[in-house]
Design an enzyme around this catalytic site. Structure first.
Site, PDB file in Angstrom:
ATOM      1  N   ASP A 199     -29.803  25.589  47.464  1.00 59.02           N
ATOM      2  CA  ASP A 199     -28.659  24.912  46.852  1.00 59.02           C
ATOM      3  C   ASP A 199     -27.609  24.516  47.880  1.00 59.02           C
ATOM      4  O   ASP A 199     -27.129  25.360  48.652  1.00 59.02           O
ATOM      5  CB  ASP A 199     -28.005  25.826  45.818  1.00 59.02           C
ATOM      6  CG  ASP A 199     -28.953  26.213  44.701  1.00 59.02           C
ATOM      7  OD1 ASP A 199     -29.946  25.508  44.502  1.00 59.02           O
ATOM      8  OD2 ASP A 199     -28.692  27.230  44.032  1.00 59.02           O
ATOM      9  N   GLU A 234     -35.445  25.390  39.826  1.00 58.98           N
ATOM     10  CA  GLU A 234     -35.488  26.848  39.940  1.00 58.98           C
ATOM     11  C   GLU A 234     -36.797  27.362  40.535  1.00 58.98           C
ATOM     12  O   GLU A 234     -37.169  28.511  40.344  1.00 58.98           O
ATOM     13  CB  GLU A 234     -35.229  27.507  38.576  1.00 58.98           C
ATOM     14  CG  GLU A 234     -33.882  27.160  37.975  1.00 58.98           C
ATOM     15  CD  GLU A 234     -32.711  27.532  38.871  1.00 58.98           C
ATOM     16  OE1 GLU A 234     -32.793  28.567  39.545  1.00 58.98           O
ATOM     17  OE2 GLU A 234     -31.723  26.769  38.891  1.00 58.98           O
TER      18      GLU A 234
END
Length: 668
Positions: A216, A124
């Site tokens: 991602d 993250e």
């Protein structure tokens, strides 16, 4: 001639414990087609990161596609990135475990592809300077973080076309700033437009310039509408061919660019993550204000100028926002310390694996992606932690510790333990059980989640018009969709915790129900006293083998009522493998309401759990059982998720003295 290096990386992750069919679909729609597409273009260089659990899953389940990746690594097309093996937020785990997790994934990559990584993916993109020494100890030379991190440190956007160097305690690490504008364009904007944007990074001076992307891989096929857009309509092919045909773009590995270009200087970044995380990690009311401020600045055309100064919360705020995540995290830290305290020869591979699984980030937070609201992800963490505790107890048994404030909330917790069961009672005004873990079942029946107001609940009133975009497709950040039928009433927050044995006394004079407001009885191991209905009551906990026994004693001047709420996390949730059984009959599943006028025993059978929990009452009480649902968001839309089976047991009490006993017993 002007030129720009395209440093493009993709990050692939699935949480340990995710449903196999979900991972299969992810491979079908994203991982497989991405690898097969880029394999056809050997000149297109890129970087790729897989978390350890997902990598093991794909190597076993899809060896042909992973063989393509191995070939691309061997021909120097693909650059492997490392990271924490089970995808922890490195800043939230002890330094010893950071190094261990980083080395564990590097070992996996070396076994599978014959190459150890030089760069690492930060989960993250959570940055805290304290991770630098651990990264260097694990052999990591560089990481990627957002350009937003650099803007918050006072850098200008035009500067961020190369890499920088930071240090902590004299330990050095290089940092590549990921372009937010590229993240929002790839793969959502038309391919030719995205290529032209990358070309705009080109420079004619002697300092090599880079356009940096790392995000991602699930955006390439799993996010809504992206499979059709990226593969069926050919976005990825068009993008790659456009990049390779460009006279100014050259694809490079991060490590190559680092050899070719000098660092752009020293930088010290603040503790932060990406911009959206700053909003998600704030309490709902503050998130409302933060979002309104962002909207205000955008509407006045000032957002890009002032964005570096518009900072929300940090990732660790989730431990402050969600007591359930905080409890899980502090229990994990305690078990990590117990592993470290063992002699090195006594630390088994099984212990380390379970500890690392218990550190997987997904179940500890929530935004658009974090899975705190997903019971199966929390359960995977608890399964690992409980199994680890059982191994540690077998190696080095411990007595029930003195009351201690484990989660630092200002209230001590009482640990009641047998070889088969652990009950944890919080010493506050509720005197409720916050954890009930069965070691044989590796399950925490107290793993429930309160209903809270979330900032995004305001979107429940919005319609599909919010998804309109002029070109390309909408990002999941901007879409408003519903996976289940949800109303505003479904999102009403709880006013008391969702624990086990949350009590209310109902006065016989018709006045409002009262919470007992317990206080611990001095000199007693696990007994609490409360004042209700002009009288008093006692609540006493004890554990015996696989049973938790809760004994209530009342002394009230007039007749009244008493009820206790028991929230039970059952893995089947509202699936067909979970059901109630009463004296041989099956009146329904956990997802259905159930009412009984007089109940002395009920069994909750769970096929996913592979066991059951028996609830016994003495004397018989009235039962009201119903599912507890929460409303949360994901990249696919709003979800209504069952968190627990809530059993409310009620008795009518006579004036004077009386007693109620409730027993919970877990069995395989």
């Amino acid at each position: 001639m002007s030129s720009v290096a395209l440093l493009l990386g993709v990050h692939a992750h699935q949480p340990a414990g995710n449903f196999p069919e979900v991972v299969d679909e992810a491979h079908l729609k994203s991982y497989g087609p991405f690898l097969r597409t880029v394999h056809r273009y050997p000149e297109f260089r890129f970087a790729i990161h897989f978390s350890g659990w997902l990598l093991a899953f794909l190597l076993e389940r899809y060896p042909q596609d992973m063989a393509l990746l191995a070939e691309m690594v061997a021909r120097r097309q693909a650059e492997l990135f490392g990271g924490g093996d089970m995808e922890p937020v490195l800043a939230a785990i002890p330094a010893r475990d950071r190094v261990g997790q980083l080395n564990a994934l590097a070992d996996r990559l070396e076994r599978a592809f014959g190459q150890r990584p030089h760069g690492a993916w930060l989960t993250e993109r959570v940055w805290e300077a304290t991770v630098v020494p651990s990264l260097e100890d694990a052999g990591v030379e560089f990481v990627t973080v957002d350009d937003y991190h650099f803007l918050c440190a006072g850098r200008e956007l035009d500067e961020l076309r190369g890499y920088f160097t930071t240090e902590e305690e004299g330990r050095c690490l290089d940092l590549f700033p990921i372009s937010e504008q590229l993240r929002y364009r790839i793969p959502f904007a038309p391919a030719d437009e995205t290529v032209r944007y990358i070309e705009s990074f080109a420079t004619t001076d002697e300092t090599p310039a880079a356009a940096i992307y790392f995000d991602d891989i699930e955006k390439f096929g799993i996010w809504p509408e992206t499979y059709e857009w990226v593969y069926e309509k050919g976005w990825l092919e068009h993008f790659i061919e456009g990049v390779l045909a460009s006279p100014v773009i050259r694809t490079r590995h991060f490590r190559e660019f680092r050899r070719e270009a000098r660092t752009r200087g020293i930088v010290y970044l603040p503790t932060t993550s990406y911009m959206e995380m700053g909003e998600w990690s704030l309490p709902a009311a503050r998130a409302d204000e933060f979002a309104a401020l962002i909207h205000q600045e955008k509407s006045h055309g000032r957002y890009e100028r002032f964005k570096p100064f518009l900072r929300g919360g940090i990732w660790r705020n989730f431990f402050s926002r969600f007591s359930e995540a905080n409890w899980m995290h502090k229990r994990m830290l305690g078990l990590s310390a117990r592993v470290e305290a063992l002699p090195p020869a006594a630390r088994t591979g099984a212990m380390i694996d379970l500890l690392y699984r218990g550190q997987a980030n997904d179940a500890y937070w929530h935004g658009l992606f974090g899975g705190l609201y997903l019971p199966h992800l929390r359960r995977a963490v608890w399964n690992a932690l409980i199994a680890l505790e059982a191994l540690l107890d077998a190696r080095h048994p411990i007595e029930n510790p003195d009351p201690v404030d484990v989660d630092l909330d200002g209230h001590e917790e009482l640990f009641l333990r047998t070889p088969a069961l652990l009950a944890v009672v919080r010493d506050d005004s509720e005197a409720a059980t916050i954890e009930l873990s069965s070691y044989p079942l590796r399950h925490n029946f107290g793993d429930t989640l309160m209903r809270r107001r979330e900032h995004y609940h305001a979107k429940l009133t919005l319609g599909a018009a919010a998804n309109a975009h002029a070109e390309g497709i909408a990002s999941a950040h901007d879409r408003v969709a519903f996976r289940h039928q949800v109303t505003l009433a479904d999102a009403v927050p709880d006013d008391r915790p969702r624990a086990l044995f949350v009590d209310r006394f109902v006065p016989g004079d018709g006045t409002a129900p009262q919470a007992p407001h317990y206080r611990k009885v001095a000199g007693e191991a696990a007994e609490f006293a409360g004042t209700v209905g002009g009288g008093s009551m006692r609540k006493h906990y004890s554990v015996q083998d696989d049973r938790l026994v809760v004994r209530y004693r009342f002394d009230v001047p007039q007749a009244g009522g008493f009820r206790t709420e028991i929230n039970l996390a059952m893995p089947s949730c509202d699936g067909f493998l979970g059901r109630y059984r009463i004296a041989g009959d099956v009146p329904g599943g956990f997802g259905e309401p159930l009412a009984m006028a007089a109940l002395d025993a009920i069994v909750l059978e769970d096929g996913v759990l592979g066991g059951s929990l028996r609830v016994q009452c003495q004397p018989p009480g009235a039962l009201d059982a119903r599912p507890l649902h929460t409303v949360s968001q994901s990249e696919a839309g709003f979800e209504k998720i069952m968190q627990a089976a809530t059993l409310t047991l009620a008795w009518q009490l006579p004036a004077g003295s009386s007693e109620v006993i409730v027993t919970l017993s877990a069995s395989v």
